[in-house]
Design an enzyme around this catalytic site. Structure first.
Site, short mmCIF file in Angstrom:
data_model
loop_
_atom_site.label_atom_id
_atom_site.label_comp_id
_atom_site.label_asym_id
_atom_site.label_seq_id
_atom_site.Cartn_x
_atom_site.Cartn_y
_atom_site.Cartn_z
CE LYS A 202 89.20 77.56 8.91
NZ LYS A 202 89.00 76.40 8.02
CE LYS A 225 93.03 77.61 2.86
NZ LYS A 225 92.57 76.36 3.52
CE LYS A 256 90.64 75.74 12.46
NZ LYS A 256 90.40 74.76 11.39
CB SER A 282 97.87 72.83 14.10
OG SER A 282 97.81 73.92 13.17
CE1 TYR A 321 94.76 68.32 15.82
CE2 TYR A 321 95.16 70.56 16.60
CZ TYR A 321 94.73 69.70 15.61
OH TYR A 321 94.26 70.20 14.41
#
Length: 332
Positions: A202, A225, A256, A282, A321
């Site tokens: 990730k 992060k 990801k 997203s 999505y």
């Protein structure tokens, strides 16, 4: 593999492109409904369908409507859904205690969906950011994200979700050692059939912005992060992380974001041959939808082409999505 072929004109590549039937016969990768995991956002309340402005067409759903979404997914043949909670700021704390509350939003939703649609696989998110007053995936002390203390909290969270009926746990936190700790705890508690789909690679990405809006973490996040998510410039490190998580007991692994990291998906599949997934995050979704809404691209064709790209890169499935929309198209 080194293909053997005759020289032109004995070999004409356009022959197998000349008509639809031949193109279908020669197609190397195919997208099916079985490749889809549908991420949905949930929130407290009843009868609520709340639009997420940075993700056109995606809504936060109250539990009753999340159950209806799960029923819809099952009717379309989508094998799994993944739950992401929008947590009320009033229950966010520095200790993230709400994360392992059996009555928190996610756990109530797991039980409701499994009661109504037992055949669909419910995947959950294992990370502290929806419950963290600091917006981080781990516990924070003096501005430092704590690894070992976070792992202990994540194990508590995982055990409660498994007890509530989750089929797939998705640790997305990127703490060291969390897969081994979770697997040992699950085995000891008798949850031997609960699968772990680890977010093993990730990246610290700019493509997560709309997701953070969706779960209400944008305003809470202090700093970034980068001390626990991967450097976008690294590729070999991803393979080391994948191997570690597999050795610790991950059943499946994830890369990801998705589209900017298809090279990583390909390397992972080639190196390990394990069930490999990607998350079309997203920001990727928002780019396609935004361009389509402005008439700059054919949104339906771009959606399908983007997902076929994951299959070509070696993925066994994709969190997207677009899942229900794609499922309807594939089912005709």
């Amino acid at each position: 593999m080194r293909p053997t072929q005759a020289a032109y004109p004995a070999t004409r590549f356009r022959r197998l492109r000349s008509q639809d039937a031949l193109r279908r016969l020669a197609q190397e990768n195919v997208l099916t409904v079985d490749d889809l995991i549908w991420p949905i956002f949930i929130r407290d309340g009843a009868g609520i369908e709340e639009p997420i402005h940075s993700m056109p067409g995606v809504n936060r759903l109250s539990i009753d409507l999340a159950v209806r979404a799960a029923e819809q997914a099952a009717s379309l043949g989508i094998p799994a859904i993944c739950l992401f909670p929008y947590t009320d700021p009033s229950v966010k704390t520095a200790g993230c205690e709400e994360a392992w509350n059996p009555e928190n939003l996610t756990n109530r939703c797991i039980r409701a969906i499994k009661a109504a649609v037992p055949g669909i696989a419910v995947m959950t998110d294992i990370a502290l950011d929806p419950y963290n007053a600091h917006g981080h995936d781990g516990l924070v002390r003096d501005g430092i994200i704590l690894n070992d203390e976070t792992v202990e909290a994540l194990v508590r969270m995982a055990l409660v979700q498994a007890e509530c009926g989750a089929d797939i746990l998705g640790p997305s936190d990127m703490m060291d050692g969390r897969i081994g700790a979770m697997r040992a705890a699950l085995e000891a508690a008798g949850h031997r059939d609960v699968a772990i789909l680890s977010y093993s690679a990730k990246y610290a990405s700019a493509f997560y912005g709309p997701f953070r809006d969706a779960v209400g973490a944008s305003g809470a996040l202090k700093g970034d992060k980068k001390t626990y998510q991967m450097n976008p410039g690294n590729s070999d490190e991803a393979l080391r992380l994948i191997e570690r998580d597999l050795r610790e007991g991950a059943d499946m692994v994830m890369v990801k974001p998705g589209m900017p990291y298809l090279d990583i998906c390909r390397r992972v599949k080639d190196a390990f041959g394990v069930p490999t997934y990607a998350y079309q995050v997203s920001g990727e979704y928002a780019m396609i939808m935004g361009a389509a809404e402005h008439g700059w691209i054919d949104g339906e064709k771009a959606m399908l082409e983007s997902l076929l790209g994951f299959k070509r890169a070696g993925c066994d499935g994709v969190l997207t999505y677009f899942a229900p929309r794609v499922a309807r198209l594939l089912r005709g």
